[in-house]
Write an enzyme that holds these catalytic residues in place. Structure first.
Site, mmCIF file in Angstrom:
data_model
loop_
_atom_site.group_PDB
_atom_site.id
_atom_site.type_symbol
_atom_site.label_atom_id
_atom_site.label_comp_id
_atom_site.label_asym_id
_atom_site.label_seq_id
_atom_site.Cartn_x
_atom_site.Cartn_y
_atom_site.Cartn_z
ATOM 1 N N ARG A 103 -7.433 12.689 0.880
ATOM 2 C CA ARG A 103 -6.355 13.212 1.742
ATOM 3 C C ARG A 103 -4.971 12.736 1.303
ATOM 4 O O ARG A 103 -3.977 13.351 1.622
ATOM 5 C CB ARG A 103 -6.594 12.843 3.197
ATOM 6 C CG ARG A 103 -6.470 11.375 3.478
ATOM 7 C CD ARG A 103 -6.529 11.080 4.963
ATOM 8 N NE ARG A 103 -7.858 11.236 5.503
ATOM 9 C CZ ARG A 103 -8.271 10.618 6.607
ATOM 10 N NH1 ARG A 103 -7.432 9.861 7.284
ATOM 11 N NH2 ARG A 103 -9.502 10.766 7.051
ATOM 12 N N THR A 132 -8.156 3.408 8.455
ATOM 13 C CA THR A 132 -9.315 2.528 8.603
ATOM 14 C C THR A 132 -9.292 1.903 9.998
ATOM 15 O O THR A 132 -8.293 1.310 10.399
ATOM 16 C CB THR A 132 -9.273 1.417 7.526
ATOM 17 O OG1 THR A 132 -8.946 2.024 6.282
ATOM 18 C CG2 THR A 132 -10.600 0.715 7.419
ATOM 19 N N HIS A 141 -3.574 -4.738 7.825
ATOM 20 C CA HIS A 141 -3.725 -3.580 8.712
ATOM 21 C C HIS A 141 -2.832 -3.716 9.937
ATOM 22 O O HIS A 141 -2.957 -4.663 10.701
ATOM 23 C CB HIS A 141 -5.166 -3.314 9.160
ATOM 24 C CG HIS A 141 -5.380 -1.844 9.388
ATOM 25 N ND1 HIS A 141 -5.005 -1.210 10.538
ATOM 26 C CD2 HIS A 141 -5.852 -0.885 8.569
ATOM 27 C CE1 HIS A 141 -5.257 0.074 10.421
ATOM 28 N NE2 HIS A 141 -5.764 0.304 9.235
ATOM 29 N N ASN A 197 0.856 -1.193 0.000
ATOM 30 C CA ASN A 197 0.000 0.000 0.000
ATOM 31 C C ASN A 197 0.895 1.247 0.000
ATOM 32 O O ASN A 197 1.706 1.432 0.910
ATOM 33 C CB ASN A 197 -0.893 -0.040 1.255
ATOM 34 C CG ASN A 197 -1.813 1.157 1.357
ATOM 35 O OD1 ASN A 197 -1.396 2.286 1.114
ATOM 36 N ND2 ASN A 197 -3.058 0.926 1.723
ATOM 37 N N GLU A 231 -10.586 -9.692 3.196
ATOM 38 C CA GLU A 231 -9.319 -9.335 3.833
ATOM 39 C C GLU A 231 -9.620 -9.242 5.317
ATOM 40 O O GLU A 231 -10.457 -8.431 5.739
ATOM 41 C CB GLU A 231 -8.783 -7.997 3.303
ATOM 42 C CG GLU A 231 -7.447 -7.651 3.967
ATOM 43 C CD GLU A 231 -6.847 -6.355 3.428
ATOM 44 O OE1 GLU A 231 -6.972 -6.071 2.226
ATOM 45 O OE2 GLU A 231 -6.257 -5.625 4.263
ATOM 46 N N HIS A 251 -5.744 3.494 -1.499
ATOM 47 C CA HIS A 251 -7.082 3.778 -0.967
ATOM 48 C C HIS A 251 -7.471 5.179 -1.432
ATOM 49 O O HIS A 251 -6.880 6.164 -0.991
ATOM 50 C CB HIS A 251 -7.032 3.703 0.564
ATOM 51 C CG HIS A 251 -8.359 3.884 1.227
ATOM 52 N ND1 HIS A 251 -8.539 3.742 2.582
ATOM 53 C CD2 HIS A 251 -9.591 4.196 0.737
ATOM 54 C CE1 HIS A 251 -9.806 3.964 2.892
ATOM 55 N NE2 HIS A 251 -10.463 4.254 1.784
ATOM 56 N N HIS A 263 0.899 6.270 1.852
ATOM 57 C CA HIS A 263 1.641 7.259 2.643
ATOM 58 C C HIS A 263 2.762 7.955 1.879
ATOM 59 O O HIS A 263 3.292 8.963 2.352
ATOM 60 C CB HIS A 263 2.086 6.662 3.972
ATOM 61 C CG HIS A 263 0.887 6.389 4.837
ATOM 62 N ND1 HIS A 263 -0.113 7.322 4.980
ATOM 63 C CD2 HIS A 263 0.490 5.300 5.523
ATOM 64 C CE1 HIS A 263 -1.067 6.817 5.748
ATOM 65 N NE2 HIS A 263 -0.730 5.593 6.081
ATOM 66 N N ARG A 287 -9.683 7.847 -0.914
ATOM 67 C CA ARG A 287 -10.657 8.241 0.111
ATOM 68 C C ARG A 287 -11.562 9.343 -0.415
ATOM 69 O O ARG A 287 -11.158 10.131 -1.267
ATOM 70 C CB ARG A 287 -9.940 8.717 1.376
ATOM 71 C CG ARG A 287 -9.129 7.634 2.049
ATOM 72 C CD ARG A 287 -8.548 8.139 3.352
ATOM 73 N NE ARG A 287 -9.559 8.164 4.387
ATOM 74 C CZ ARG A 287 -9.666 7.266 5.365
ATOM 75 N NH1 ARG A 287 -8.827 6.275 5.455
ATOM 76 N NH2 ARG A 287 -10.622 7.377 6.256
HETATM 77 N N1 PXP Z 1 -5.775 -3.210 4.331
HETATM 78 C C1 PXP Z 1 -6.732 -2.277 4.438
HETATM 79 C C2 PXP Z 1 -8.119 -2.652 4.072
HETATM 80 C C3 PXP Z 1 -6.431 -0.960 4.839
HETATM 81 O O1 PXP Z 1 -7.410 -0.035 4.929
HETATM 82 C C4 PXP Z 1 -5.085 -0.633 5.093
HETATM 83 C C5 PXP Z 1 -4.728 0.781 5.437
HETATM 84 O O2 PXP Z 1 -4.985 1.614 4.351
HETATM 85 C C6 PXP Z 1 -4.116 -1.648 4.971
HETATM 86 C C7 PXP Z 1 -4.493 -2.927 4.618
HETATM 87 C C8 PXP Z 1 -2.675 -1.382 5.228
HETATM 88 O O3 PXP Z 1 -2.532 -1.111 6.594
HETATM 89 P P1 PXP Z 1 -1.149 -0.574 7.121
HETATM 90 O O4 PXP Z 1 -0.876 0.731 6.445
HETATM 91 O O5 PXP Z 1 -1.367 -0.443 8.591
HETATM 92 O O6 PXP Z 1 -0.117 -1.628 6.775
#
Ligand code: PXP
Length: 238
Positions: free
Chosen positions: A49, A101, A191, A7, A151, A43, A10, A45
Site C-alpha cells: 500500500r 501496525t 510506534h 520511517n 522493539e 515497512h 508515509h 507490506r
Molecule cells: N515501529 C514499528 C514496528 C512500526 O510498525 C511502525 C509503523 O510503521 C513504527 C515503528 C513507526 O510508528 P509511527 O509511524 O507511529 O511513528
C-alpha cells in the site's frame, strides 16, 4: 546516546495516492540522513500500500546509514529480505484491514515459526528485531527465538488519553526494558511516538533506538508548506 531511525512509509503513502513517482521515499530518506538520523525504516507490506519493492532495492543501494526493513514473518518477505539484505529486519504482525501496525507480534504464541524465521534471516547475515508488547512472556519468547533485539511497542502508551493510563503504560515499558536488558536483548522503541510523548522516554538510558515515522512526516509536511507555496508563487509570477 540514543539513536533515531526514521520511517519514511508515509512519503510513499502520498506518492501512491496518485500512483506516480513523487514524492519519492528514497529522496526523503536521503534528506533525513543529511539531517543526521541514524537509520531509515520502511515497512514492505504484503498489499504494497505504500512502500514498493523498488524502494527497498534503491534504498539498499543508496543509504549511507542503516536500512531497517519492517516485515511480516512470511515466506515471501523472508525471501525478499534475504535477497536485499537490510542491516536489520524487524518482524511485525500484519493485517490487511489495519491502518497501521496495531500491536506487538505474538512471539510466545508462535515460537516455532518465529524461531525458524529468525534463523533464516540471521543465516543471510541480517540482524533481527522483534516488535513486541512490553510483556514478560513475549520478552522471554523473543530471547528464546535467538533474535538479538526487540522493539517495544509504544502504541498503547502513545494512545493513552488519561494521565493514569499513560503512567501505567509507561511503567510497563520501563519494566519491559529492564527485563529485556537483563537477558541481554538490545532494545528499541517505537510506534505513535511524537514531539511530546517521546520526551518522557528519553531518560531511559537502556533504549538504543527510537523508531519514528508518522509524527516526523506530519511535521515535515507542515514546516515545509510555506516554502513550497512561495516556490510555486515565484514560478507563477515569472
Ligand atoms: N515501529 C514499528 C514496528 C512500526 O510498525 C511502525 C509503523 O510503521 C513504527 C515503528 C513507526 O510508528 P509511527 O509511524 O507511529 O511513528
Amino acid at each position: 546516546m540514543h539513536t533515531l531511525a526514521v520511517n519514511v512509509d508515509h512519503i510513499a503513502t502520498v506518492r501512491q495516492a496518485r500512483q506516480i513517482s513523487e514524492p519519492d521515499p528514497v529522496t526523503a530518506a536521503a534528506l533525513a540522513e543529511l539531517a543526521g538520523c541514524h537509520a531509515i525504516i520502511v515497512h514492505l507490506r504484503e498489499d504494497r500500500r505504500h512502500i514498493q519493492d523498488r524502494d527497498v532495492e534503491v534504498l539498499r543501494k543508496t543509504l549511507k546509514t542503516r536500512l531497517n526493513l519492517e516485515m511480516a514473518a512470511t515466506a515471501e518477505m523472508i525471501d525478499i529480505a534475504c535477497r536485499i539484505r537490510p542491516d536489520m529486519a524487524c518482524l511485525v504482525p500484519e493485517k490487511r484491514e489495519e491502518l497501521t501496525t496495531e500491536g506487538g507480534l505474538d512471539v510466545a504464541g508462535q515460537s516455532a515459526h518465529i524461531f525458524r524465521s529468525v534463523q533464516a534471516l540471521q543465516a543471510a547475515g541480517i540482524m533481527v528485531s522483534l516488535f513486541i508488547d512490553a510483556a514478560e512472556d513475549q520478552i522471554t519468547a523473543a530471547h528464546a527465538s535467538g533474535a538479538e533485539c526487540i522493539e517495544i511497542h509504544t502504541g498503547h502508551y502513545a494512545d493513552a488519553v488519561r494521565q493514569s493510563d499513560q503512567d501505567r503504560e509507561f511503567d510497563k515499558i520501563a519494566e519491559g526494558i529492564e527485563h529485556a536488558r537483563a537477558v541481554g536483548l538490545r532494545v528499541n522503541v517505537g510506534h505513535g511516538l511524537n514531539y511530546h510523548n517521546t520526551q518522557r522516554l528519553v531518560p531511559i538510558a537502556a533504549i538504543e533506538e527510537f523508531s519514528i515515522g508518522h509524527s516526523i512526516i506530519a511535521r515535515a509536511v507542515l514546516v515545509g508548506m510555506e516554502r513550497a507555496v512561495r516556490e510555486m508563487l515565484d514560478i507563477i509570477r515569472g
